[in-house]
Structure formats: C-alpha cells, structure tokens
Write a protein that holds these residues in place. Structure first.
Motif, short mmCIF file in Angstrom:
data_model
loop_
_atom_site.label_atom_id
_atom_site.label_comp_id
_atom_site.label_asym_id
_atom_site.label_seq_id
_atom_site.Cartn_x
_atom_site.Cartn_y
_atom_site.Cartn_z
N GLY A 52 0.79 -1.21 0.09
CA GLY A 52 0.04 -0.11 -0.09
C GLY A 52 0.76 1.36 0.05
N PHE A 53 1.98 1.05 -0.12
CA PHE A 53 2.85 2.35 -0.13
C PHE A 53 3.04 2.66 -1.92
N HIS A 54 3.15 4.35 -1.73
CA HIS A 54 3.20 4.88 -3.17
C HIS A 54 4.48 5.56 -3.46
N PHE A 55 5.07 5.27 -4.40
CA PHE A 55 6.29 5.79 -4.66
C PHE A 55 6.08 7.40 -5.46
N ILE A 56 6.97 8.32 -4.84
CA ILE A 56 6.77 9.62 -5.41
C ILE A 56 7.89 10.22 -5.82
N SER A 57 8.07 11.26 -6.32
CA SER A 57 9.25 12.02 -6.82
C SER A 57 9.66 13.04 -5.92
N GLY A 58 10.70 13.50 -6.10
CA GLY A 58 11.48 14.75 -5.69
C GLY A 58 10.51 15.82 -5.81
N ALA A 59 10.05 16.14 -7.11
CA ALA A 59 9.06 17.16 -7.47
C ALA A 59 7.95 17.21 -6.91
N SER A 60 7.34 16.11 -6.36
CA SER A 60 6.00 15.87 -5.82
C SER A 60 6.29 16.32 -4.38
N LEU A 61 7.41 15.82 -3.51
CA LEU A 61 7.71 16.06 -2.29
C LEU A 61 7.78 17.78 -2.36
N GLU A 62 8.43 18.39 -3.14
CA GLU A 62 8.63 19.64 -3.28
C GLU A 62 7.35 20.64 -3.37
N ARG A 63 6.56 20.04 -4.14
CA ARG A 63 5.00 20.80 -4.22
C ARG A 63 4.41 20.49 -2.94
N TYR A 64 4.47 19.44 -2.27
CA TYR A 64 3.77 19.08 -1.12
C TYR A 64 4.09 20.16 0.06
N LEU A 65 5.59 20.38 0.19
CA LEU A 65 6.22 20.94 1.27
C LEU A 65 6.06 22.33 1.13
N LEU A 66 6.12 23.01 -0.31
CA LEU A 66 6.48 24.28 -0.42
C LEU A 66 5.18 24.98 -1.10
N GLU A 67 4.39 24.10 -1.75
CA GLU A 67 3.20 24.85 -2.50
C GLU A 67 1.93 24.39 -2.08
N ALA A 68 1.96 23.62 -0.95
CA ALA A 68 0.80 23.03 -0.48
C ALA A 68 -0.30 21.96 -1.51
N GLY A 69 0.92 21.42 -1.95
CA GLY A 69 0.32 20.31 -3.17
C GLY A 69 0.05 18.95 -2.19
N GLU A 70 -0.52 17.87 -2.90
CA GLU A 70 -1.08 16.82 -2.07
C GLU A 70 -0.15 15.76 -2.63
N LEU A 71 -0.35 14.52 -1.74
CA LEU A 71 0.45 13.47 -2.01
C LEU A 71 -0.49 12.23 -1.91
N PRO A 72 -0.07 11.22 -2.61
CA PRO A 72 -0.96 9.71 -2.03
C PRO A 72 -0.79 9.33 -0.77
N ALA A 73 -1.60 8.43 -0.09
CA ALA A 73 -1.50 8.01 1.02
C ALA A 73 -0.19 7.02 1.08
N CYS A 74 0.52 7.09 2.32
CA CYS A 74 1.78 6.26 2.43
C CYS A 74 3.01 6.59 1.28
N PRO A 75 3.28 7.69 1.11
CA PRO A 75 4.26 8.23 0.28
C PRO A 75 5.72 7.87 0.62
N VAL A 76 6.37 7.22 -0.32
CA VAL A 76 7.83 6.71 -0.14
C VAL A 76 8.59 7.73 -1.06
N LEU A 77 9.76 8.13 -0.90
CA LEU A 77 10.72 8.67 -2.00
C LEU A 77 11.97 7.86 -1.92
N ILE A 78 12.50 7.56 -3.09
CA ILE A 78 13.80 6.68 -2.88
C ILE A 78 14.90 7.79 -3.35
N THR A 79 15.93 7.64 -2.57
CA THR A 79 17.09 8.50 -3.00
C THR A 79 18.29 7.66 -2.84
N VAL A 80 19.38 7.74 -3.81
CA VAL A 80 20.61 7.19 -4.03
C VAL A 80 21.53 8.05 -4.00
#
Length: 261
Positions: A52-80
């Motif tokens: 039930g986790f949903h993979f998101i992009s950095g751009a999605s996280l950026e919009r969520y934190l800085l532009e009041a965007g929305e994310l799916p439930a249980c979001p996961v961002l992968i970084t390397v």
C-alpha cells in the motif's frame, strides 16, 4: 497480516524517504560496504509496492512541502547517494520495472575519473574495485537526467564533512557541485544531500538560497511542516520489512495533528 495494515495507518500522512548507495550481486567481491544485496533491494521495493505504499518523486515532495500540494497515502521517496555507475546498471532497471522515481545525488569531483571514491569504505582493496562501483561518466549522467524516473541532486564536490570545513570552503563545496551539474545538464539543480548527514544552521541557511530541498540522514519521517532543508532519511539495511523499525522514531507522531514535524 496485521502489521502492514498498522504500518500503512501510521504512515498514511507521513513521507518516508529511503537512502541507498548501491546494490550488490556479489557482496564478497571488492564492493562498497554501504551497498546491500540486490535480492534484498528487490524484496524491499516489492514489499513496499504490495503493502500500500506509493512511490513519489522529488518534485512531488517539493510541491507538497512548499506549494501546499497533495500526495498519495503512504508516500515513499527513494534517494541514491554518491553517483556510482551501479545506479544505471543495476538499480535503474529495478526502478523501471516497478515505475519508481528516484533522486540520484552526485559527488561531482569523481565524474569521469576512473578511480575509486576516497570516502567510501570498501570490502577488499579499492584499487581493484569493479567498474560499476566507480563514478558515472558525464555522458552517462546526461542520459540519466533525461530519464522520466530520474532526478539529479548535488552531493558536494568531494564528499567532505561540511561541519569540519571553514564556512567559505563548505559553501564552495556546495555551490561548485551545483554549478557543475547545472552546466552539464542544462537545468536547475533543486535538491541537495548532506554528506554523512552533517549540517548546521548556517549551512541550512546558505542552502535555502541554493536549493528547494535538503536531505539529512537523521532517522524518521516527514510531515507537511517538516524543515524542507533538513528532511529525514532512512536506510533499511538488508531486511525487507525493516520499515517497521521506523515506528520507534515516530511513536509520538501517529497523530499528525499532535506533532506534525
């Protein structure tokens, strides 16, 4: 099983950021100690996907934190981190198979240099490191940056402990890596990962003028009011279900409204 349902409830409105370096087909060879077996990596990605986790992009996280965007439930961002060729050879095919976006943080001094990373702890003699554990070539990075699932971030020039440097030198490490990547890729570089997770108030203030998001290695998850320049990241190790360990860091954050950060 009850456990995945509990985890999904805890992390429904929390952003989990996972940090990797490379994956290993043969951990007994001359390979980085920060790598995990490919089979474990596959198990972790598959487990997250199936529970039930949903993979998101950095751009999605950026919009969520800085532009009041929305994310799916249980979001996961992968970084390397670091910029091994292993990312393109072994990790990206897994991301493509599962439609997983990721941010690749590049240590720019090693681009095009056929020498082992000096800051990496190795299994065996690093002078004999396999080619895929050397840095990407500039041409390879340009191709990766065009991939729809790949975002590129800065990770300094030489991977120092920034807190141990004079302020001007630390700022130069950060800014020069950003400039080199922007010149090479012809696009803004919006994300930064602190080597060893080491930061300070002064460094975060400097980075806030250079980047949209900054990533630490402080354990835990991120709510909507998290500091965008000190985001928490987690390394799962080799256990596919070690996401359960994150609950200990968020015991007081189950109710988002109680302690959002």
């Amino acid at each position: 099983m009850l456990e995945p349902a509990i985890i999904r409830r805890v992390y429904r409105r929390r952003v989990v950021v996972l940090a990797y370096h490379c994956v290993l087909r043969n951990p007994d060879a001359v390979t980085p100690r920060s790598g995990i077996p490919l089979v474990s990596f596959l198990e972790q990605i598959t487990w997250l996907e199936r529970n039930g986790f949903h993979f998101i992009s950095g751009a999605s996280l950026e919009r969520y934190l800085l532009e009041a965007g929305e994310l799916p439930a249980c979001p996961v961002l992968i970084t390397v981190d670091d910029g091994f060729r292993n990312y393109a050879l072994e990790m990206l095919p897994v991301f493509e198979a599962h439609n997983v976006p990721s941010i690749l943080f590049v240590t720019t001094d090693y681009l095009d240099q056929k020498r082992p990373y000096s800051f990496v702890r190795w299994r065996g003699e690093p002078a004999r490191a396999h080619d895929q554990f050397l840095s990407l070539e500039s041409s390879e990075l340009v191709q990766l940056a065009r991939h729809p699932l790949v975002e590129i971030g800065a990770h300094t020039c030489s991977h120092p402990n920034l807190r141990a440097l004079p302020p001007a030198e630390a700022q130069r490490e950060i800014l020069d890596s950003k400039i080199r990547l922007e010149d090479l890729l012809d696009r803004p570089i919006r994300y930064f990962a602190y080597p060893y997770g080491e930061s300070s108030d002064a460094l975060r203030q400097f980075n806030s003028k250079q980047f949209r998001l900054g990533f630490s290695v402080k354990q835990g998850t991120n709510g909507r009011s998290a500091d965008p320049h000190l985001l928490r990241r987690n390394s799962l190790g080799m256990r596919k279900r070690s996401l359960r360990l994150l609950r200990a860091y968020d015991a007081l954050r189950v109710l988002d409204g109680f302690r959002e950060k």
